[in-house]
Design an enzyme around this catalytic site. Structure first.
Site, PDB file in Angstrom:
ATOM      1  N   TYR A  56      56.962  48.353 -55.918  1.00 18.43           N
ATOM      2  CA  TYR A  56      56.330  49.355 -56.783  1.00 18.43           C
ATOM      3  C   TYR A  56      55.042  48.791 -57.410  1.00 18.43           C
ATOM      4  O   TYR A  56      54.003  49.456 -57.425  1.00 18.43           O
ATOM      5  CB  TYR A  56      57.336  49.749 -57.872  1.00 18.43           C
ATOM      6  CG  TYR A  56      56.885  50.842 -58.806  1.00 18.43           C
ATOM      7  CD1 TYR A  56      56.890  52.172 -58.403  1.00 18.43           C
ATOM      8  CD2 TYR A  56      56.481  50.556 -60.113  1.00 18.43           C
ATOM      9  CE1 TYR A  56      56.495  53.189 -59.269  1.00 18.43           C
ATOM     10  CE2 TYR A  56      56.084  51.555 -60.983  1.00 18.43           C
ATOM     11  CZ  TYR A  56      56.097  52.874 -60.560  1.00 18.43           C
ATOM     12  OH  TYR A  56      55.705  53.877 -61.424  1.00 18.43           O
ATOM     13  N   LYS A 110      51.237  50.204 -56.951  1.00 21.95           N
ATOM     14  CA  LYS A 110      50.474  50.715 -58.094  1.00 21.95           C
ATOM     15  C   LYS A 110      49.218  49.879 -58.369  1.00 21.95           C
ATOM     16  O   LYS A 110      48.217  50.395 -58.873  1.00 21.95           O
ATOM     17  CB  LYS A 110      51.371  50.780 -59.334  1.00 21.95           C
ATOM     18  CG  LYS A 110      52.502  51.818 -59.215  1.00 21.95           C
ATOM     19  CD  LYS A 110      51.962  53.230 -59.030  1.00 21.95           C
ATOM     20  CE  LYS A 110      53.028  54.301 -59.077  1.00 21.95           C
ATOM     21  NZ  LYS A 110      52.470  55.649 -58.867  1.00 21.95           N
TER      22      LYS A 110
END
Ligand code: NAP
Length: 248
Positions: A156, A160
């Site tokens: 993640y 991001k």
């Protein structure tokens, strides 16, 4: 005040959570909104019906943002239905958390595809229409985790952080055509999903935040209105942290 009167926005992942908050606020500000979802048709149709009595047009589309061809098809449908695209908000995102030791290749790839490749897919599909009209605002949803990292979220965090690098590059490439590209990095935003978490843990998270509360979808949506509208017409390539001071 209506800061988005007459604008057309595509918002990915608008059926739930933060995206749903953005859809609602954009309609309040006079924008016509096309929003997507992956599988929650019921929630999407309910939201579409709830907002359809408003003057601006609202329509939901089931479309997988991670699929390049689907992003192209979606954009063509939105142009057919709405006539133009002024704003793109790449909000759709997922998590598949695990310590690196236990993280599968599949879970790494999936998170990169949905959170990062989707931003490429949608930006590429929409840019040709924005280039022609020499106007556009693109907002990409990152996270405090993309800036700071987080144990158990290597996939993640990578996706991001990638969103931030991608957005800065797009801002440099498209600035001369009056197309802006900015990032929002939310901190801990309380949604239906977080309401299922243990209250004691959530209370600890809240007390570690300088503003002493979790954010709400409306906090992120307000930042989106600012970055989507002409209020921010001289701002591009930036990351706006909507995190109650978490990174301070
Ligand atoms: P959420 O409640 O889980 O909602 C995610 C939305 O994305 C849903 O509408 C979902 O559709 C859609 N979606 C998922 N995969 C998709 C795909 N492949 N194609 C199209 N749509 C897809 O998430 P959220 O908490 O609101 O988060 C929204 C964004 O903010 C994400 O990018 C997330 O990483 C970021 N963020 C959230 C927080 C937070 O604390 N909540 C903090 C920092 C950053 P379905 O309903 O059909 O599944």
């Amino acid at each position: 005040m209506s800061f988005l009167n007459g604008k057309v926005a595509i918002i990915t992942g608008g059926s739930r959570g933060i995206g749903r908050g953005i859809v609602k606020l954009f309609v309040e500000h006079g924008a016509n909104v096309a929003f997507t979802y992956s599988s929650s048709s019921k929630a999407a149709i309910e939201l579409e019906n709830e907002l359809s009595s408003n003057i601006p047009k609202v329509k939901s589309y089931q479309s997988n943002a991670a699929d390049f061809k689907a992003a192209e098809n979606l954009t063509s449908s939105v142009i057919e239905d709405f006539g133009k695209i002024d704003i793109l908000i790449n909000n759709a995102g997922i998590t598949k958390d695990n310590l690196l030791m236990r993280m599968s290749e599949e879970d790494f790839d999936k998170v990169i595809e949905v959170n990062l490749k989707s931003v490429f897919n949608m930006t590429k599909a929409v840019q040709r229409f924005m280039l022609k009209q020499r106007y556009g605002s693109i907002i990409n949803m990152s996270s405090v985790v993309g800036v700071k990292g987080n144990a158990g979220q290597a996939n993640y965090a990578a996706s991001k952080a990638g969103v931030i690098g991608f957005s800065k590059s797009v801002a440099l490439e498209l600035g001369s055509r009056n197309i802006r590209c900015n990032v929002i990095a939310p901190g801990f935003i309380e949604t239906e999903m977080t309401s299922e978490l243990d209250e004691e843990i959530v209370a600890k998270w809240r007390s570690a935040i300088p503003l002493k509360r979790g954010g709400s979808p409306i906090d992120v949506a307000n930042a989106c209105v600012f970055l989507a509208s002409d209020l921010s017409s001289y701002i591009t390539g930036q990351t706006l942290h909507v995190d109650g001071g978490m990174l301070t």
